[in-house]
Design an enzyme around this catalytic site. Sequence first.
Site, PDB file in Angstrom:
ATOM      1  N   LYS A  30       0.847  -1.195   0.000  1.00  0.00           N
ATOM      2  CA  LYS A  30       0.000   0.000   0.000  1.00  0.00           C
ATOM      3  C   LYS A  30       0.882   1.244   0.000  1.00  0.00           C
ATOM      4  O   LYS A  30       1.959   1.250   0.598  1.00  0.00           O
ATOM      5  CB  LYS A  30      -0.883  -0.053   1.260  1.00  0.00           C
ATOM      6  CG  LYS A  30      -1.944   1.024   1.359  1.00  0.00           C
ATOM      7  CD  LYS A  30      -2.852   0.719   2.554  1.00  0.00           C
ATOM      8  CE  LYS A  30      -3.911   1.755   2.805  1.00  0.00           C
ATOM      9  NZ  LYS A  30      -4.808   1.385   3.921  1.00  0.00           N
ATOM     10  N   SER A  37      -9.765   1.200   3.096  1.00  0.00           N
ATOM     11  CA  SER A  37      -8.942   2.042   2.276  1.00  0.00           C
ATOM     12  C   SER A  37      -7.870   1.298   1.485  1.00  0.00           C
ATOM     13  O   SER A  37      -7.319   1.852   0.542  1.00  0.00           O
ATOM     14  CB  SER A  37      -8.257   3.089   3.164  1.00  0.00           C
ATOM     15  OG  SER A  37      -7.401   2.457   4.108  1.00  0.00           O
ATOM     16  N   SER A  45      -9.753  -1.554   7.171  1.00  0.00           N
ATOM     17  CA  SER A  45      -9.249  -1.348   5.809  1.00  0.00           C
ATOM     18  C   SER A  45      -8.485  -2.496   5.172  1.00  0.00           C
ATOM     19  O   SER A  45      -8.144  -2.432   3.995  1.00  0.00           O
ATOM     20  CB  SER A  45      -8.347  -0.113   5.775  1.00  0.00           C
ATOM     21  OG  SER A  45      -9.157   1.024   5.715  1.00  0.00           O
TER      22      SER A  45
END
Length: 486
Positions: free
Chosen positions: A75, A150, A174
Amino acid sequence: MFTLSACELTKKFKNKELSAVEITKRFLERAKGENLGALLSILEKRALNKAKSLDEKLKASEPLGLLAAVPVIVKDNIMIEGEVCTCGSKFLEDYHSSFDASVVKELEKEDAIIIAKANMDEFAMGSSNETSAYKPCDNPWKKGFSPGGSSGGSAASVAARLAPISLGTDTGGSVRQPAAFCGLYGLKPTYGRVSRYGVVAFASSLDQVGPFAHNIDDIALLSSVINRPCNKDSTSIHTPAEKYHEALSDDIKGLRIGIPTHLLEGTDPEILESFDEFIQTLKSCGATTTEICLPNNKYSVPIYYILAPAEASTNLARFDGIRYGKRSAKAKSLSEVYEMSRTDGFGKEVVQRILLGTYVLSAGFQDAYYTKAQKVRRKIFEDYDNAFNDCDIVAFPTTTIPSFKRGSITDPLTMYKQDIYTISANMAGLPALSIPSGFTKEGLPIGIQIQSKQMDDQRLMNVAKAFETKNDSYSKIPAYAEEVEA
Ligand code: GLN
């Protein structure tokens, strides 16, 4: 090659059936052709250099790491020295990390090949990947649908087989919610088990890095690599790292599953059906069920939106156009530098959260909101503590609905409720795992969540192993993602 698991890929490399350069080139090519919006940068040079060095290592019969030659995507809020780290924000468009996050160090120590950085909601605030300042991300199972957030890019890229495994971060759900939306396993480890050093902070008392994969063996292997104690993170747990992959077992005879039926109201009927089947499968493996009550769980979303913004407003103060972040060209005075840089740099959701956080921490309101929310957080923890007298794991769905059409949720409250089943584990610091349990009639993945006591991460993996053994795992590539193939 793209349907191979991380465990299989590294074995093939170690057996000399595939070279690291060959693997890396194929995956890089696939990553470059992706049309989902899953990636923000591709680390071609770094990946190929690492691959070459691994081929040489193998030739020289030098010892190889646990993840040797496995492509990994991380990420974009996890720092990699010399690489861009945007956190999905325009504010950090040009920011290059000056050091490696500890998890990145561990990955590379074990010879993983980091090939790309994944799209995400801006500063990890969101549940749909729609707050990314760069581009939306599609769910590989259905065009125009959200991969969740997310860590939407991290999930979408594994579902679309751009890499067999990836890392995301989970502050309120997330990792687990995108895992559920994309048909993957996603683990939020016990708080403190994985180092946060070099991971851009959102809400430090809740943030935790977690893995995505298609099968539990890969989750266990990746978790073994990242769960190491770290001197640079003051909340790191200093007990020796676990070797989850070695201890993985599908023996769950006698496991007591706690089900908080009172929380299930309002959940999509197809998800509930899948949940029932999940429980039946575990029962057929020797588990028993018991009804439990988590009375304060219903407050987890409201208090999250006090505590997380409070911490975020403090953490994000460093993005001011001076210490970090792009400086506004229009600014003429010091206060304009702060004001204009932050106005230009942050998106709407982030601004909203900073304002909320500043408000709940302001002198007149701190006791009414922040302090009270901390007390409720403690209650949520105590509820779990009580429940774990009667059960070993708690089980309920990961989400109340399957993936939704991008743009279809417009009011923040509905979006915030996405995490109604996931936030409590962050509040209590518990490990929690989302397990893919099936699909809706429409073909959208469903995820079931299991949670256990702090430091009981292994148990969750074993339960998943038992379920996976009974429930043939698939090696399908979603139809939409197949278009990615060159
Ligand atoms: N969806 C939640 C939020 O918007 C959780 C995000 C997260 O876990 N990073 O804050």
